[in-house]
Enzyme design. Sequence first.
Site, PDB file in Angstrom:
ATOM      1  N   GLU A  51      86.789   7.924 -25.080  1.00 19.37           N
ATOM      2  CA  GLU A  51      85.637   8.829 -25.201  1.00 19.37           C
ATOM      3  C   GLU A  51      85.641   9.937 -24.158  1.00 19.37           C
ATOM      4  OE1 GLU A  51      85.392   5.523 -25.302  1.00 19.37           O
ATOM      5  OE2 GLU A  51      84.284   4.944 -27.102  1.00 19.37           O
ATOM      6  N   GLN A 114      75.574  -3.877 -26.279  1.00 20.48           N
ATOM      7  CA  GLN A 114      76.006  -2.478 -26.089  1.00 20.48           C
ATOM      8  C   GLN A 114      74.838  -1.518 -25.894  1.00 20.48           C
ATOM      9  OE1 GLN A 114      79.023  -1.600 -29.111  1.00 20.48           O
ATOM     10  NE2 GLN A 114      80.557  -2.356 -27.677  1.00 20.48           N
TER      11      GLN A 114
END
Length: 576
Positions: A51, A114
């Site tokens: 990312e 998450q």
Amino acid sequence: MSNLMSGARILLECLAREGVDVIFGYPGGVTLPLYDVIYDNPIRHVLVRHEENAAFSAAGYARATGKVGVCCATSGPGATNLTTGLVDAMMDSIPVVALTGQVTSKLIGSDAFQEADTFGITRPCTKHNFLVKDIKELAQIVHEAFHIASTGRPGPVLVDITKDVLQGQAHYTPINEIHLPGYKVVTDGHAGQIRRAAQMMWEAQRPYVYAGGGILAAGASPELKELVETLDAPAVCTLMGLGGLPGSHPNFISMPGMHGSYTANMGMYECDLLIALGVRFDDRVTGRLAAFAPHAKVIHVDIDPAEIGKNRTADLPIVGDVKKVLGKLNRNLKELEPEMASKNSEGRNAWWKQVRGWQAEHPLEPVFSADEIKPQHLMYEINKLSDGKAIVSVDVGQHQMWAAQFIKFDNPRTWICSGGLGSMGFGLPAAIGAQMAHPDQTVFAICGDGGFQMALPELATLVNYQLPVKVIIMNNGYLGMVRQWQELFYNNRLSSVELSAFPNVELLAAAYGMKGRIVHTPMELASALKEAVDEPGPYLMDVRVSQFENVYPMVPAGAAINEMVLAPPQPVAVPR
Ligand SMILES: Cc1ncc(C[n+]2csc(CCOP(=O)(O)OP(=O)(O)O)c2C)c(N)n1
């Protein structure tokens, strides 16, 4: 007209309306509804391998085009992995919109799987950020995110979207209005101040143009060129501003600062009027601030009022869009020219004589050797191949500084460099973004052997999308810039800077399914680079350069910029 759509589909409709053609991203559980819609949407999604690199690629795209770059990550670790790229974009004023997934609204705060407080974490990393928990707000927020990212001083904006918003259904109405009462951008510049600036410029004996990344952000290169030519002033471009004035322009001096040229720094020191355009008086440019441009009055033009007077007081501040301001300033200069231009011509001629004298005395020249490849020689050859036109993306370190010193950029947005944050691992993913934006242009990613290893998995992205990026590793076997500092300032105690166990690049390239080559000798360098450029696909080249070369000139930290060290200390003969 409105119709019922999922949040994910509304999001993509909004992106299309903003002109987005590519998203750099990485999927995850929370963003699955989005990826399901991306599956058959015309907007391209480029699957990067990390990312952080999605954010760098989006910034590379933005830097190469001026358009907003878009990246996307899932909640939790996906979002936190973006943060370096967001800070990087923030420091360099690059327009990026980052889209992140967030856990379902009712799970927020429950330590759900998450879950991370992306909104909180990215608040100091972004120009602005949003958390979308209501699908009815989505379209408005996306429109505002692009507006904020691309107007005023550009920067990264993050939109964190909960999974229930992505999954939910709502009527979609395209949004054209902006409701941001607290966000006002002054673009015009004060007419009286602009007129005064033109007068000060003609009155100056030793005017000096100091142009930064703001010139590129504003698309003000033509206006900068006109100003420099009307005034016939010497001009420097900062690391972020390279390409703002053509590198081959006779008035272009080079880059100032810690590794700037002798002439660029002496000009800063001796000028009597510093015309600062879209710059932020960065410490790497000014050196010891108290001794920076000590004889100069300062005109400072910037879109961000917070920049004016931040590091150096401006005698004449002008808040506004540098393109608009320079447009008016040029008209004022022309009006005053018949009356004013001849008044100080003697002083100006003497100024040019001094500047040309410095250039002749200490030119910035590459170093060559018959036995080993000098890093400067590598940049010299890349410069020859590029001829001012290629896009060059760099990592951070010695190679970055040599590239800035020896590669000329004749066009804006061809030099892609992490200036403010100095993020290693930037060069390759940023080159991916630039190559996506300009498929027909030659794009070099020049990396250090350290920085390359931080972004190495992106070779897979190059191969995946057959992006013809030429990755050139300047391999000195060290974290070169850190070694340079340890050598010069820590008694040559080289602590944790040697990079052993570097992969065999020919095997590595083959493993990824691309061409690669190691270059050992100066003799083969030019032809090897030509071969890389001629290859239609991506290319990986490991150039073994001399290991202990240091970057000069160098302004030691804390010194004034006229206190440059020009060359390595000469060995002193030991008396017998
Ligand atoms: C992510 C990150 N970590 C650490 C640094 C500190 N740093 C600046 S330059 C440098 C060395 C870079 O070495 P290399 O990539 O081999 O390039 P070279 O200086 O040899 O050209 C380091 C470690 C940084 N800029 N970025």
